[in-house]
Design an enzyme around this catalytic site. Structure first.
Site, PDB file in Angstrom:
ATOM      1  N   PRO A 199       0.782  -1.240   0.000  1.00 21.89           N
ATOM      2  CA  PRO A 199       0.000   0.000   0.000  1.00 21.89           C
ATOM      3  C   PRO A 199       0.814   1.290   0.000  1.00 21.89           C
ATOM      4  CG  PRO A 199       0.008  -0.992   2.170  1.00 21.89           C
ATOM      5  CD  PRO A 199       0.683  -1.970   1.270  1.00 21.89           C
ATOM      6  N   ASP A 222       4.394   2.125 -11.245  1.00 19.95           N
ATOM      7  CA  ASP A 222       3.157   2.892 -11.298  1.00 19.95           C
ATOM      8  C   ASP A 222       3.224   4.052 -10.314  1.00 19.95           C
ATOM      9  OD1 ASP A 222       1.759   1.556 -13.121  1.00 19.95           O
ATOM     10  OD2 ASP A 222       0.479   0.442 -11.727  1.00 19.95           O
ATOM     11  N   LYS A 244       4.780   7.229 -18.466  1.00 24.12           N
ATOM     12  CA  LYS A 244       5.592   8.093 -19.339  1.00 24.12           C
ATOM     13  C   LYS A 244       6.406   7.318 -20.359  1.00 24.12           C
ATOM     14  CE  LYS A 244       5.976  11.640 -15.809  1.00 24.12           C
ATOM     15  NZ  LYS A 244       6.744  11.852 -14.583  1.00 24.12           N
ATOM     16  N   ASP A 277      -1.951  -5.001  -4.433  1.00 22.14           N
ATOM     17  CA  ASP A 277      -1.873  -6.297  -5.102  1.00 22.14           C
ATOM     18  C   ASP A 277      -2.063  -6.066  -6.598  1.00 22.14           C
ATOM     19  OD1 ASP A 277      -2.204  -9.469  -4.629  1.00 22.14           O
ATOM     20  OD2 ASP A 277      -3.475  -8.801  -6.292  1.00 22.14           O
ATOM     21  N   THR A 305      -2.967  -5.598  -0.356  1.00 23.09           N
ATOM     22  CA  THR A 305      -3.822  -4.619  -1.022  1.00 23.09           C
ATOM     23  C   THR A 305      -4.214  -3.487  -0.075  1.00 23.09           C
ATOM     24  OG1 THR A 305      -5.869  -4.264  -2.221  1.00 23.09           O
ATOM     25  CG2 THR A 305      -5.914  -5.998  -0.552  1.00 23.09           C
ATOM     26  N   GLY A 388      -2.890   5.891   3.139  1.00 24.95           N
ATOM     27  CA  GLY A 388      -2.739   4.828   4.137  1.00 24.95           C
ATOM     28  C   GLY A 388      -1.344   4.233   4.126  1.00 24.95           C
TER      29      GLY A 388
HETATM   30  N1  SAH Z   1      -3.895  -2.529  -6.754  1.00 21.73           N
HETATM   31  C1  SAH Z   1      -4.138  -1.524  -5.755  1.00 21.73           C
HETATM   32  C2  SAH Z   1      -5.362  -0.692  -6.044  1.00 21.73           C
HETATM   33  C3  SAH Z   1      -5.236   0.139  -7.282  1.00 21.73           C
HETATM   34  S1  SAH Z   1      -6.628   1.176  -7.553  1.00 21.73           S
HETATM   35  C4  SAH Z   1      -4.235  -2.211  -4.395  1.00 21.73           C
HETATM   36  O1  SAH Z   1      -4.400  -3.426  -4.314  1.00 21.73           O
HETATM   37  O2  SAH Z   1      -4.147  -1.512  -3.380  1.00 21.73           O
HETATM   38  C5  SAH Z   1      -6.106   2.685  -6.842  1.00 21.73           C
HETATM   39  C6  SAH Z   1      -6.868   2.998  -5.589  1.00 21.73           C
HETATM   40  O3  SAH Z   1      -6.353   2.255  -4.507  1.00 21.73           O
HETATM   41  C7  SAH Z   1      -6.761   4.428  -5.115  1.00 21.73           C
HETATM   42  O4  SAH Z   1      -7.626   5.282  -5.808  1.00 21.73           O
HETATM   43  C8  SAH Z   1      -7.165   4.305  -3.675  1.00 21.73           C
HETATM   44  O5  SAH Z   1      -8.554   4.172  -3.533  1.00 21.73           O
HETATM   45  C9  SAH Z   1      -6.540   2.975  -3.322  1.00 21.73           C
HETATM   46  N2  SAH Z   1      -5.229   3.152  -2.671  1.00 21.73           N
HETATM   47  C10 SAH Z   1      -4.057   2.701  -3.112  1.00 21.73           C
HETATM   48  N3  SAH Z   1      -3.071   2.987  -2.232  1.00 21.73           N
HETATM   49  C11 SAH Z   1      -3.655   3.627  -1.213  1.00 21.73           C
HETATM   50  C12 SAH Z   1      -3.181   4.161   0.029  1.00 21.73           C
HETATM   51  N4  SAH Z   1      -1.902   4.110   0.361  1.00 21.73           N
HETATM   52  N5  SAH Z   1      -4.063   4.756   0.860  1.00 21.73           N
HETATM   53  C13 SAH Z   1      -5.373   4.814   0.542  1.00 21.73           C
HETATM   54  N6  SAH Z   1      -5.869   4.317  -0.607  1.00 21.73           N
HETATM   55  C14 SAH Z   1      -5.034   3.733  -1.467  1.00 21.73           C
END
Ligand code: SAH
Length: 441
Positions: A199, A222, A244, A277, A305, A388
Site C-alpha cells: 500500500p 506505477d 511516461k 496487489d 492490497t 494509508g
Molecule cells: N492494486 C491496488 C489498487 C489500485 S486502484 C491495491 O491493491 O491496493 C487505486 C486505488 O487504490 C486508489 O484510488 C485508492 O482508492 C486505493 N489506494 C491505493 N493505495 C492507497 C493508500 N496508500 N491509501 C489509501 N488508498 C489507497
C-alpha cells in the site's frame, strides 16, 4: 597474520566442551546443529544446557562413571549423523586426558587456569582448541556465523566480537532479502515479475517481491508503487514510469505491454511494480495475458492490497465478530447510474456488511446518495483513509449523510479508501479506550 577460516563438518565427531556457563550455552547449540557429538565437562551447567542433554543411547543425563568412555556407550548409527548432534554431560571438573578422542576442544570455563590447562593438553595432542577468555592464547577463534539457505557466513573482525556480529548481521540481512546477491546471482530470474508493492510503506512489500526487485534490470513502476523502494536500486537499473513510456501506440496500457515484451526479448529481467496487489484493480492480468500471448514467462507476486491495509493501518478491522461477516471491495471509478458501471449498488445498499470503496474520492456525493437511496441509513459510520501506511496518513470520520461535505471541507485527495459500516465504530472504541487510559493512568 590473518587467521585461516575453515568450515568444520562435525557430523558424528566428538567435540569436548569444558565449562557449562554462558559461553557454553551459546556454543553448544551451534555444535549440535552441525551434528557434533558434544561431551560437556562441568560440575554444573545452565538450565538451558540441561535441556539439550541427550536422553538416548543409555547415556541419559550426566554420565555416571565420569569417564569420557562412558560417553561412548553405543556407537552412533551412521544414518543419525548430520541429523543434529547429541550432548553428553559429565558432571565433574576437567581432568587431564579429557581431550583424548576429540576433534575440537572448547575451553570455556570462567577459570583462566583451567582454560589454560585444557588448551595445553589440546595443544600437546594437536587438537584445535578455542579459549573463550584469552583470544591471544587461543589456537582458534570462533567467527560470528549465520546461515541463510545453503549459504553460511563467518566473520572475524580482528578479535572484536561485537564488530564481527554486526557485520554478520548485515550480511545475513542482505542474503535474506537478496539485496546482497542481487543481480549477479546464479539464479537470475527471466521474463517479467509482476510484483505487488503493497500500500505504500516500503516495509509492506513481501520478501519475495523485494528479492525480485533487487535482481531487476528494468523496473516499470506505477504512480502508487512505493517510491522509496526504487531509491535503493543500483544506479544502472533502468526505472521507467509506466505513465511516461515514450513510444509505441497511443493507449498507455498497450505501450506498457509492448515495452515489457521488448525488454524481455533483449534479455533483461523486468519487474513490473504495482501498488497494492497487482490483481486488485491494477490491470495486472491484462499484462499477464499479453506476455502469455508472446511466450514471455511471468511470475506473479501477490501484494498487500490497500483495500485491507489502509483501513487496518487506521485501526479499522474490515470484519469484526458480532458486527459483520463480510466485506465488499468496490471500484468506484465509475459513478452509480453510469451506463458503464457494472456494480450492483442496490444490492450494496441493502447489504449489511462492510463496504471498502476504492477510487471513490471524486464521486463520493453520488455514491453516498445511492447507498442511502437503496437502504443504508444516513447515520452509518464512514471513515476515509488518505495515504494509508504512508507518512502523511490521515483519517476522516463521518457518516454516510455527512461524508461528502466533510471530505470536501477537509480537502481529501486520492489515494484514499472509503470504509462504510459499523466496523468503523470498533476503531472509534479502541481510540476512546486509549484516550481514557492516557488521561487516567
Ligand atoms: N492494486 C491496488 C489498487 C489500485 S486502484 C491495491 O491493491 O491496493 C487505486 C486505488 O487504490 C486508489 O484510488 C485508492 O482508492 C486505493 N489506494 C491505493 N493505495 C492507497 C493508500 N496508500 N491509501 C489509501 N488508498 C489507497
Amino acid at each position: 597474520m590473518p587467521p585461516y577460516l575453515l568450515g568444520l563438518r562435525l557430523g558424528g565427531r566428538r567435540v569436548l566442551v569444558v565449562g557449562g556457563g554462558r559461553v557454553a550455552q551459546r556454543r553448544v547449540p551451534a555444535l549440535l546443529a552441525a551434528g557434533a557429538d558434544v561431551v560437556l565437562v562441568a560440575p554444573e551447567i545452565t538450565p538451558s544446557l540441561e535441556d539439550l542433554v541427550s536422553t538416548d543411547a543409555g547415556t541419559a543425563g550426566a554420565a555416571a562413571g565420569g569417564e569420557i568412555a562412558a560417553a561412548e556407550a553405543g556407537p552412533r548409527p551412521a544414518r543419525d549423523r548430520g541429523a543434529g548432534g547429541r550432548l553428553t554431560w559429565l558432571r565433574r571438573a576437567y581432568e587431564k586426558g579429557d581431550c583424548r578422542g576429540a576433534w575440537l576442544v572448547q575451553a570455556v570455563t570462567d577459570d583462566a587456569k583451567v582454560n589454560a590447562a585444557v588448551a595445553a593438553e589440546a595443544e600437546a595432542a594437536r587438537v584445535w582448541c578455542v579459549r573463550a577468555d584469552d583470544a591471544d592464547a587461543s589456537a582458534a577463534w570462533t567467527p560470528a556465523a549465520g546461515t541463510v539457505g545453503e549459504t553460511t557466513v563467518g566473520v572475524l573482525a580482528g578479535g572484536d566480537p561485537r564488530r564481527a556480529a554486526g557485520i554478520r548481521d548485515a550480511v545475513v540481512d542482505g542474503l535474506r532479502d537478496a539485496t546482497l546477491e542481487a543481480r549477479h546471482s546464479r539464479h537470475k530470474p527471466v521474463g517479467v515479475a509482476l510484483v505487488g508493492g503493497g500500500p505504500g510503506d516500503p516495509g509492506l512489500i513481501t520478501v519475495r517481491g523485494r528479492q525480485l526487485l533487487a535482481q531487476a534490470d528494468v523496473v516499470v513502476t506505477d504512480r502508487l508503487a512505493p517510491r522509496e523502494l526504487l531509491d535503493e536500486l543500483p544506479a544502472d537499473v533502468e526505472v521507467v514510469d509506466a505513465a511516461k513510456i515514450p513510444y509505441g501506440r497511443t493507449v498507455t496500457q498497450d505501450r506498457i505491454n509492448d515495452y515489457l515484451v521488448e525488454h524481455v526479448r533483449q534479455g533483461r529481467f523486468v519487474v513490473r511494480l504495482k501498488g497494492g496487489d497487482p490483481f486488485v484493480f491494477g490491470r495486472g492480468a491484462e499484462e499477464v495475458l499479453h506476455c502469455a500471448k508472446h511466450g514471455i514467462p511471468v511470475t506473479v507476486v501477490p501484494g498487500i492490497t490497500s483495500a485491507v491495509a489502509a483501513p487496518s493501518a487506521a485501526g479499522i478491522p474490515v470484519t469484526h465478530r458480532g458486527v459483520t461477516q463480510e466485506f465488499h471491495v468496490v471500484s468506484a471509478h465509475v459513478a452509480p447510474g453510469d451506463p458503464a458501471s457494472t456494480v450492483d449498488w442496490p444490492a450494496l445498499g441493502r447489504a449489511q456488511g462492510t463496504l471498502v470503496l476504492l477510487m471513490a474520492v471524486e464521486r463520493i456525493t453520488l455514491i453516498a446518495d445511492a447507498l442511502m437511496r437503496y437502504g443504508r441509513s444516513p447515520d452509518t459510520p464512514v471513515a476515509v483513509v488518505q495515504d494509508g501506511t504512508l507518512p502523511g496518513q490521515r483519517t476522516l470520520s463521518a457518516t454516510l449523510g455527512t461524508v461528502a461535505a466533510e471530505m470536501d471541507a477537509a480537502g481529501v485527495r486520492p489515494p484514499a479508501i472509503v470504509v462504510v459500516g459499523d466496523v468503523v465504530n470498533v476503531a472509534r472504541e479502541i481510540d476512546t479506550i486509549r484516550a481514557d487510559m492516557g488521561r487516567d493512568p
